[in-house]
Design an enzyme around this catalytic site. Structure first.
Site, PDB file in Angstrom:
ATOM      1  N   ASP A 368       0.820  -1.212   0.000  1.00  0.00           N
ATOM      2  CA  ASP A 368       0.000   0.000   0.000  1.00  0.00           C
ATOM      3  C   ASP A 368       0.859   1.270   0.000  1.00  0.00           C
ATOM      4  O   ASP A 368       1.922   1.322   0.613  1.00  0.00           O
ATOM      5  CB  ASP A 368      -0.887  -0.026   1.248  1.00  0.00           C
ATOM      6  CG  ASP A 368      -2.042   0.944   1.184  1.00  0.00           C
ATOM      7  OD1 ASP A 368      -2.124   1.724   0.222  1.00  0.00           O
ATOM      8  OD2 ASP A 368      -2.863   0.929   2.120  1.00  0.00           O
ATOM      9  N   ASP A 479      -6.246  -6.920  -2.132  1.00  0.00           N
ATOM     10  CA  ASP A 479      -6.731  -6.731  -0.765  1.00  0.00           C
ATOM     11  C   ASP A 479      -8.182  -6.270  -0.761  1.00  0.00           C
ATOM     12  O   ASP A 479      -8.717  -5.782  -1.765  1.00  0.00           O
ATOM     13  CB  ASP A 479      -5.846  -5.722  -0.031  1.00  0.00           C
ATOM     14  CG  ASP A 479      -5.742  -6.000   1.454  1.00  0.00           C
ATOM     15  OD1 ASP A 479      -6.592  -6.738   1.989  1.00  0.00           O
ATOM     16  OD2 ASP A 479      -4.817  -5.466   2.094  1.00  0.00           O
ATOM     17  N   MET A 480      -8.830  -6.404   0.399  1.00  0.00           N
ATOM     18  CA  MET A 480     -10.205  -5.945   0.606  1.00  0.00           C
ATOM     19  C   MET A 480     -10.358  -5.735   2.109  1.00  0.00           C
ATOM     20  O   MET A 480     -10.378  -6.682   2.869  1.00  0.00           O
ATOM     21  CB  MET A 480     -11.198  -6.987   0.081  1.00  0.00           C
ATOM     22  CG  MET A 480     -12.650  -6.545   0.046  1.00  0.00           C
ATOM     23  SD  MET A 480     -13.492  -6.627   1.633  1.00  0.00           S
ATOM     24  CE  MET A 480     -13.538  -8.378   1.939  1.00  0.00           C
ATOM     25  N   ASP A 549      -3.730 -11.318   8.839  1.00  0.00           N
ATOM     26  CA  ASP A 549      -2.829 -10.190   9.094  1.00  0.00           C
ATOM     27  C   ASP A 549      -1.944 -10.443  10.299  1.00  0.00           C
ATOM     28  O   ASP A 549      -0.949  -9.748  10.497  1.00  0.00           O
ATOM     29  CB  ASP A 549      -3.639  -8.909   9.323  1.00  0.00           C
ATOM     30  CG  ASP A 549      -4.044  -8.233   8.026  1.00  0.00           C
ATOM     31  OD1 ASP A 549      -3.496  -8.590   6.968  1.00  0.00           O
ATOM     32  OD2 ASP A 549      -4.917  -7.339   8.064  1.00  0.00           O
TER      33      ASP A 549
END
Length: 750
Positions: A368, A479-480, A549
């Site tokens: 990100d 990703d979501m 995660d």
């Protein structure tokens, strides 16, 4: 493997060498279930298995006849209110307000192989000999809706894939309010129920309880399969364990709202339902239109939970995952997220990549923060163009520099989301899921794009495809990071808003399909704030997923152990991260972090440039070990040995198909004073084969397979194996890897 239809008796027997499934057309034309279980010999007539009885307070199908009550008959696709009072498999709202259906048998088709499901992920065959499919055609004479029930029996194991398709052949529109993929009535309730539940950072923990009269269910209404519950359940006999006993696993190949339910009535019959969650589901079916349910897979075995898991592993690894990467060893990667978060520029990234290359790492993944005005989680989502302040030559420039180092380059996207502080939102504020005049909830300062609309999916596809075409991108992390709220779309009329959740997932699948088809050699890894969409539906498009995660080795023992009940090791994204861990602040040895992560796709998620020379040398050893053994670790036959949920020890192992090689992982959570003698019994080896057992490159001895399985490896502290391991101080969160290789017997006594 065979499917036999007796036209005179109207019975169906699906069977292979391990499994039988028997059905019969009931006197009222509906389909009843006679048997599901261990393979029985085919014979002419099983009609005696249809039990009918007169009971007080029962309702009966035929006038002046008091035996056929659908409440007390095992059915294939039950309808509430038609003398059946249990939760139904189907509910259709008709123009006159009725919700009663009566699907009567019309015909059947038996065909080799397996048909595709339009627009949906599903298992498949590469050769027609691998499976056989029965399609039952039923019809409601009032609404003229045709129902097709699909049953695919795979060869070699107790695998039955099921789905349903509705075709409106009538003159009036109807509303499908419930359309389950799977319905099975079992004759008793003597089962333990196992579900896989948790939350962010502690996904897929097994929870077991006895079935009781009433309803046991799990599901999701979050718009995705969720961290909270996985679309997978197990029913097992109370005496069944990992290696013996009758077990059934039920898995839904779907990534949206789901329901998995077992209803036990007061006569101890169990009805299992699996499919799209009926809450918030309402699909308008116009004349001439059809609706296909997702596929559900049942695995039956009488050889224990581990055999059920291995059956799912083989099926999902080889006949659900697809494409270039399905059978290939996965590259060892480093992801920059926990190393830099949003604080990076090109120079910093290249410095990290150079160190990774020196350690032998093969793939550099930029996470990100590379696009738009993305300097925090408050802006930039939806603007999929590189930030020139961070990447002066954009993605093509950075990718070329990474490739020049001798590594592959990967990139993070979150294509389903948008920040309000973005050019995309300013251009299209109506493209998010939201209800007019209602509050708009956010999660992580972001909003969900309306993927039920083709123009939204098209726009995201165009931006992602342009990036993939312009630079040497070999890997995508998709990703979501939030669930769906305010599920409403301005593109649909009021009577179709019950379709939005499902149309959203169909949009996700469509984008995946287009990108994986156009860029077939790109490795896609699914992610949803870790494990919020770790399900078979996504595995069809992305052969591996970010499991959680939470990268702490101790927590990952439980997460990966629970995940392994259904999903193959090749699908489990597992990384070595920093210590203290960023999620739980626990300090664990670097060796243990790697010894857990190597039973997965393997990578690193930390700043290598902050490590000592000794730690970097250890990383190089870990990478070399993984390169040597990753085929076995990712594609071997996986065995759970000791559950970390039940004590201080966890253990598992993987064995090659020819039983000539194996790797065992042993993990102790906390150190113990003056511990007892301990042994670890292995599994899956050839009892007659002589094996060499090594640890840290040092040979511990030679043992026959039966010794290793029935006597075990001694793990007592006083006899703790290799001299190199003995030199290491005992500590909390200790681990060991044993490498087991077959040897030619050179005269040893046996």
């Amino acid at each position: 493997m065979s499917i036999i239809y007796d036209e005179k008796l109207k019975t169906f027997h699906l069977f292979n060498e391990n499994f039988s499934y028997i059905m019969k057309v009931l006197p009222n034309g509906q389909i009843g279930n006679l048997y599901c279980g261990r393979k029985i010999s085919p014979k002419k007539d099983y009609s005696y298995l249809l039990e009918t009885v007169s009971r007080a307070m029962a309702s009966y199908v035929f006038e002046k006849e008091t035996t056929l009550s659908l409440e007390h008959v095992r059915q294939e696709y039950g309808v509430y209110g038609s003398s059946d009072y249990r939760f139904p498999a189907v509910e259709i709202l008709q123009k006159n307000g009725s919700r009663i259906s009566d699907f009567r048998f019309q015909s059947c088709r038996i065909q080799p192989g397996k048909p595709k499901l339009s627009g949906l992920p599903a298992t498949y065959t590469e050769d027609d000999s691998e499976a056989e499919t029965l399609i039952l055609v039923l019809k409601d004479p009032v609404t003229e809706i045709q129902l097709e029930l699909f049953y695919t029996l795979f060869s070699g194991a107790g695998i039955l894939a099921r789905s349903a398709r509705f075709i409106n052949q009538g003159k009036e529109p109807v509303h499908l309010l419930k359309a389950m993929s799977f319905c099975l009535d079992l004759p008793d309730c003597q089962y333990d129920w196992i579900q896989f539940s948790g939350a962010w950072s502690r996904e897929r923990h097994p929870r077991q309880r006895r079935l009781e009269q009433g309803i046991q269910s799990v599901g999701s209404m979050r718009g995705h399969s969720s961290h909270e519950h996985n679309p997978f359940i197990i029913l097992k006999r109370s005496n069944a364990d990992e290696f013996q006993g009758e077990v059934m696993g039920f898995s839904l190949i779907y990534s949206g709202n789901f329901l998995a339910q077992a209803e036990v009535d007061t006569h101890d019959t169990t009805r299992v339902l699996l499919g799209i969650h009926p809450e918030w589901f309402d699909w308008k079916l116009e004349p001439g239109e059809e609706f296909q349910t997702p596929e559900a897979v049942m695995v039956y075995t009488d050889r224990g939970i581990n055999d059920m898991s291995q059956t799912f592993h083989r099926l999902y690894q080889k006949r659900l995952a697809r494409g270039y990467w399905r059978d290939r060893e996965r590259p060892i990667l480093i992801n920059n997220w926990e190393a830099t978060y949003f604080d990076f520029n090109e120079e910093k990234l290249l410095k990290l990549a150079k160190t990774a290359k020196e350690a032998g790492i093969e793939l550099f993944v930029l996470d990100d923060g590379w696009f738009g005005k993305r300097c925090s989680d408050q802006a930039g989502l939806g603007d999929w163009k590189a930030n020139p302040e961070r990447l002066p030559q954009g993605i093509p420039g950075l990718a070329a520099k990474i490739e020049n180092l001798g590594m592959k380059f990967g990139l993070w996207f979150e294509p389903e989301m948008v920040n309000k502080d973005s050019d995309l939102y300013r251009e299209h504020p109506d493209w998010i899921l939201s209800v007019p005049e209602r509050n708009q909830c956010h999660g992580r300062n972001q909003y969900v794009l309306d993927f039920s609309r083709k123009e939204v999916v098209d726009r995201i596809y165009e931006m992602m495809a342009e990036i993939l075409k312009s630079g040497a991108v070999s890997y995508i992390k998709w990703d979501m990071n939030r669930s769906i709220t305010e599920c409403w779309s301005p593109a649909l009329p009021a009577d179709r808003h019950g379709e939005v959740f499902h149309r959203y997932i169909l949009g996700v699948y469509d984008l995946y399909e287009r990108l994986t088809s156009e860029f077939p050699k790109v490795l896609f890894e699914s992610c949803a704030s870790g494990g919020a969409r770790f399900d078979p539906g996504i595995l069809y498009y992305a052969p591996q997923g970010w499991t959680s995660d939470d990268t702490d080795a101790v927590e990952r023992l439980k997460i990966q152990y629970g995940t392994s009940y259904c999903y193959p090791t090749s699908s489990i994204g597992a990384h070595v991260s920093a210590s203290p861990n960023h999620q739980v602040n626990r300090s664990t040895p670097l060796s243990t972090r790697a010894n857990v992560a190597c039973f997965g796709t393997f990578g690193y998620e930390l700043d290598l440039n902050r490590m000592t020379d000794q730690e970097l040398a250890q990383v190089k050893e870990q990478v070399d070990f993984m390169k040597t053994w990753r085929k076995l670790l990712q594609f071997g036959k996986f065995y759970r040995l000791v559950s970390p949920f039940e004590g201080n020890i966890g253990a598992w192992m993987t064995v090659s198909e020819n039983q000539n090689e194996a790797i065992v992982g042993w993990y102790r959570i906390l150190n113990t004073p003056n511990p007892p003698y301990t042994r670890l019994r292995l599994a899956g080896l050839d009892p007659e084969q002589l094996y060499q057992v090594s640890e840290d490159g040092e040979v511990l001895g030679e043992f026959y397979g039966d010794e290793l399985m029935y006597v075990g490896i001694i793990t007592s502290d006083g006899n703790f194996g290799s001299s190199s391991h003995a030199k290491k101080s005992r500590c909390d969160f200790e681990s060991r890897l044993f490498v087991i290789t077959g040897k030619t017997d050179s005269g040893s006594e046996k």
